[in-house]
Each structure stands twice: as C-alpha cells, then as structure tokens.
Design a protein around this motif. Structure first.
Motif, short mmCIF file in Angstrom:
data_model
loop_
_atom_site.label_atom_id
_atom_site.label_comp_id
_atom_site.label_asym_id
_atom_site.label_seq_id
_atom_site.Cartn_x
_atom_site.Cartn_y
_atom_site.Cartn_z
N GLY A 69 0.83 -1.21 0.00
CA GLY A 69 0.00 0.00 0.00
C GLY A 69 0.86 1.25 0.00
O GLY A 69 0.63 2.18 -0.79
N LEU A 70 1.86 1.26 0.86
CA LEU A 70 2.74 2.43 0.95
C LEU A 70 3.57 2.59 -0.32
O LEU A 70 3.78 3.70 -0.81
CB LEU A 70 3.64 2.30 2.18
N PHE A 71 4.02 1.46 -0.85
CA PHE A 71 4.81 1.50 -2.08
C PHE A 71 3.97 2.07 -3.24
O PHE A 71 4.41 2.97 -3.96
CB PHE A 71 5.30 0.09 -2.43
N GLY A 72 2.75 1.57 -3.36
CA GLY A 72 1.90 2.01 -4.47
C GLY A 72 1.55 3.48 -4.38
O GLY A 72 1.53 4.19 -5.39
N MET A 73 1.30 3.95 -3.17
CA MET A 73 1.00 5.38 -3.02
C MET A 73 2.21 6.21 -3.40
O MET A 73 2.08 7.27 -4.04
CB MET A 73 0.59 5.67 -1.56
N THR A 74 3.38 5.71 -3.05
CA THR A 74 4.61 6.43 -3.44
C THR A 74 4.75 6.45 -4.95
O THR A 74 5.06 7.50 -5.54
CB THR A 74 5.84 5.77 -2.77
N VAL A 75 4.47 5.33 -5.60
CA VAL A 75 4.53 5.27 -7.07
C VAL A 75 3.62 6.35 -7.65
O VAL A 75 4.00 7.11 -8.55
CB VAL A 75 4.09 3.88 -7.59
N MET A 76 2.40 6.43 -7.13
CA MET A 76 1.42 7.36 -7.73
C MET A 76 1.81 8.82 -7.50
O MET A 76 1.63 9.67 -8.38
CB MET A 76 0.02 7.06 -7.19
N LEU A 77 2.38 9.11 -6.34
CA LEU A 77 2.78 10.50 -6.07
C LEU A 77 4.02 10.89 -6.88
O LEU A 77 4.11 12.01 -7.39
CB LEU A 77 3.00 10.72 -4.57
N VAL A 78 4.95 9.96 -7.00
CA VAL A 78 6.14 10.26 -7.81
C VAL A 78 5.73 10.43 -9.27
O VAL A 78 6.20 11.34 -9.97
CB VAL A 78 7.23 9.16 -7.64
N ALA A 79 4.81 9.58 -9.72
CA ALA A 79 4.31 9.71 -11.10
C ALA A 79 3.72 11.10 -11.31
O ALA A 79 3.99 11.76 -12.32
CB ALA A 79 3.26 8.64 -11.38
N GLN A 80 2.95 11.55 -10.35
CA GLN A 80 2.33 12.88 -10.43
C GLN A 80 3.40 13.96 -10.57
O GLN A 80 3.32 14.84 -11.42
CB GLN A 80 1.51 13.11 -9.15
N GLU A 81 4.42 13.84 -9.76
CA GLU A 81 5.54 14.80 -9.79
C GLU A 81 6.23 14.78 -11.16
O GLU A 81 6.69 15.81 -11.66
CB GLU A 81 6.52 14.43 -8.67
N LEU A 82 6.26 13.61 -11.79
CA LEU A 82 6.93 13.48 -13.09
C LEU A 82 6.00 13.84 -14.26
O LEU A 82 6.37 13.66 -15.42
CB LEU A 82 7.44 12.04 -13.27
N GLY A 83 4.79 14.29 -13.93
CA GLY A 83 3.87 14.72 -14.98
C GLY A 83 2.95 13.62 -15.49
O GLY A 83 2.39 13.72 -16.58
N TYR A 84 2.79 12.56 -14.70
CA TYR A 84 1.96 11.44 -15.13
C TYR A 84 0.76 11.24 -14.21
O TYR A 84 0.82 11.55 -13.02
CB TYR A 84 2.79 10.15 -15.18
N ASP A 85 -0.28 10.69 -14.78
CA ASP A 85 -1.47 10.34 -14.01
C ASP A 85 -1.45 8.83 -13.75
O ASP A 85 -0.66 8.11 -14.35
CB ASP A 85 -2.72 10.74 -14.79
N SER A 86 -2.33 8.41 -12.86
CA SER A 86 -2.29 7.00 -12.48
C SER A 86 -3.67 6.50 -12.08
O SER A 86 -4.58 7.30 -11.86
CB SER A 86 -1.32 6.81 -11.30
N CYS A 87 -3.77 5.20 -11.99
CA CYS A 87 -5.01 4.59 -11.46
C CYS A 87 -4.66 3.31 -10.72
O CYS A 87 -4.13 2.37 -11.32
CB CYS A 87 -5.99 4.28 -12.59
N PRO A 88 -4.95 3.28 -9.41
CA PRO A 88 -4.78 2.00 -8.70
C PRO A 88 -5.96 1.12 -9.09
O PRO A 88 -7.07 1.61 -9.24
CB PRO A 88 -4.87 2.42 -7.22
N MET A 89 -5.73 -0.17 -9.24
CA MET A 89 -6.82 -1.03 -9.72
C MET A 89 -6.82 -2.40 -9.04
O MET A 89 -5.79 -3.08 -9.04
CB MET A 89 -6.68 -1.26 -11.24
N ASP A 90 -7.97 -2.76 -8.50
CA ASP A 90 -8.11 -4.17 -8.11
C ASP A 90 -9.40 -4.77 -8.67
O ASP A 90 -9.85 -5.82 -8.22
CB ASP A 90 -8.00 -4.37 -6.59
N GLY A 91 -9.93 -4.06 -9.68
CA GLY A 91 -11.11 -4.58 -10.36
C GLY A 91 -10.70 -5.58 -11.42
O GLY A 91 -10.73 -5.27 -12.62
#
Ligand SMILES: Cc1cc2nc3c(=O)[nH]c(=O)nc-3n(C[C@H](O)[C@H](O)[C@H](O)COP(=O)(O)O)c2cc1C
Length: 199
Positions: free
Chosen positions: A129-151
């Motif tokens: 959970g902590l790793f994934g949130m870090t991925v998404m925030l770093v992506a944001q900083e790098l100009g990227y959007d994201s979507c966590p998915m468990d569907g």
C-alpha cells in the motif's frame, strides 16, 4: 517540495493517451524513487511486473471488466509481494546499519515471521500500500497520471503473469498521460472518520 499539490492533483484516472510512450529514464526515476517507500523491517517485499506486451495487456483487460486503463496506460504495473522475502538473505536489508543493530534485528525478524503466514501477508499488504501510493505521487511529480486497480480476477491475472507460489498480488497501477476529466472529487467529512482518543 510540493507533496500537498501532488496529493491534490492525483486522481484515479480512467482514460489515458494510448499513444504516449513513457521515456525509459522517467521510468527508471519513477521505480527507483518509489523504492524509497518504507517497508516492514525494510524487507522491500514488492515484486513488480511491468507488463509491456500488448497481447498480455489485452488478456488482462479481458479479466479486468474491460477497463481501458489496462491497455491504454503507458505503464501497467502489477504489484505483487514475495511472502518469503523475510528469509531471503535478510542481512542485505540492514547492510548499512551498525553491527549491534543488525545483530538485534536478524533474530527478531525470524521470530516475527517464522510459521506465521498471516503476519507475512499482512505486512506485505501494508508495504505494498505504501509502495503504491509512493509510485502514484512520484508519477504525479513526473507529470503522469495513475489509477490504482483491483477490479480484476486475481486468479486469472496470477495465471497470466505466472505468479510464483510464495507470492501474493496486491493490485495494479496504470500510469500514463490522462485525457479527459474525471467527475468532481468526493470525500466524507473528517469528523466522520477521526475518533478522539478511543472508539
Ligand atoms: C485498492 C484500490 C482499487 C481500485 N480499483 C479500481 C479499479 O479497478 N478501477 C478504477 O477505475 N478505479 C479503481 N480504484 C480507484 C478508486 O475508485 C478511487 O481512488 C476513488 O474512487 C477515489 O477517487 P480519486 O482517487 O480520484 O480521488 C481503486 C482504488 C484502490 C485504492
């Protein structure tokens, strides 16, 4: 540092530009920075499948309610955890700590995990959970959007990526250039979830 801005901007993005290719260098920065996330005992249980093959992406989309993020995002990461990571050369996790700290922690680690699969799974999920949130925030900083998915069908995706027996799967993260707008954000009031002192 603009963490608050990154947190505010991140949305679970539904539509990505299917033609955008993420530069290798950006991906390297994203993954290396994300690995600075904390993990229980610094075990770094995360094992990430970077699904690049379009055919495999299609296969995953079929078992993920047809969600377009799976095929259209520039990156599709399947976040898995190695439940045996605690016993795989554990000395390496504290190689930079002073010797007395290493001597204290190594037996503790064994005591904490041995014969306790539920503990190993809980710890792995917290760390993912902590790793994934870090991925998404770093992506944001790098100009990227994201979507966590468990569907998606976990067993089917496990088969597709060849998940080893001692691994578990947390969720996927799609990363790319978002297109279109999401509906307005919605959160319940803080007073509905903060409890003073005790329940
Ligand atoms: C564990 C987890 C699984 C999720 N699975 C999906 C999913 O399969 N598809 C999707 O579009 N969004 C998925 N979401 C995104 C949530 O729906 C979204 O975070 C929530 O509605 C709040 O919206 P926001 O992230 O844009 O603020 C998931 C989120 C989490 C944390």
């Amino acid at each position: 540092m603009d963490v608050i801005e990154a947190v505010r901007r991140r949305r679970a993005t539904k539509a990505f530009d299917p033609d955008h290719k993420i530069p290798e260098e950006t991906k390297r920065v994203l993954l290396e920075t994300s690995a600075l996330a904390p993990s229980a005992y610094n075990i770094q249980h995360w094992r990430v499948v970077d699904v690049q093959d379009p055919g495999i992406r299609e296969g995953i989309r079929e078992v993920a309610w047809g969600q377009a993020q799976v095929t259209d995002a520039s990156l599709l990461l399947v976040l898995c955890a190695d439940l045996d990571a605690w016993q795989e050369k554990p000395q390496r996790y504290w190689a930079t700590a002073p010797q007395p700290v290493q001597d204290f922690l190594l037996p503790k680690l064994d005591e904490y995990y041995r014969g306790k699969p539920q503990v190993a799974r809980d710890e792995a999920m917290r760390s993912l959970g902590l790793f994934g949130m870090t991925v998404m925030l770093v992506a944001q900083e790098l100009g990227y959007d994201s979507c966590p998915m468990d569907g998606f069908d976990f067993d089917a995706v496990a088969r597709i990526v060849g998940l080893p027996g001692q691994y578990t799967m947390g969720y996927m993260i799609a990363i790319g250039k978002g297109i279109g707008t999401d509906w307005e954000r919605n959160r319940i009031p803080v007073a509905d979830w903060v409890v003073k002192n005790h329940f």
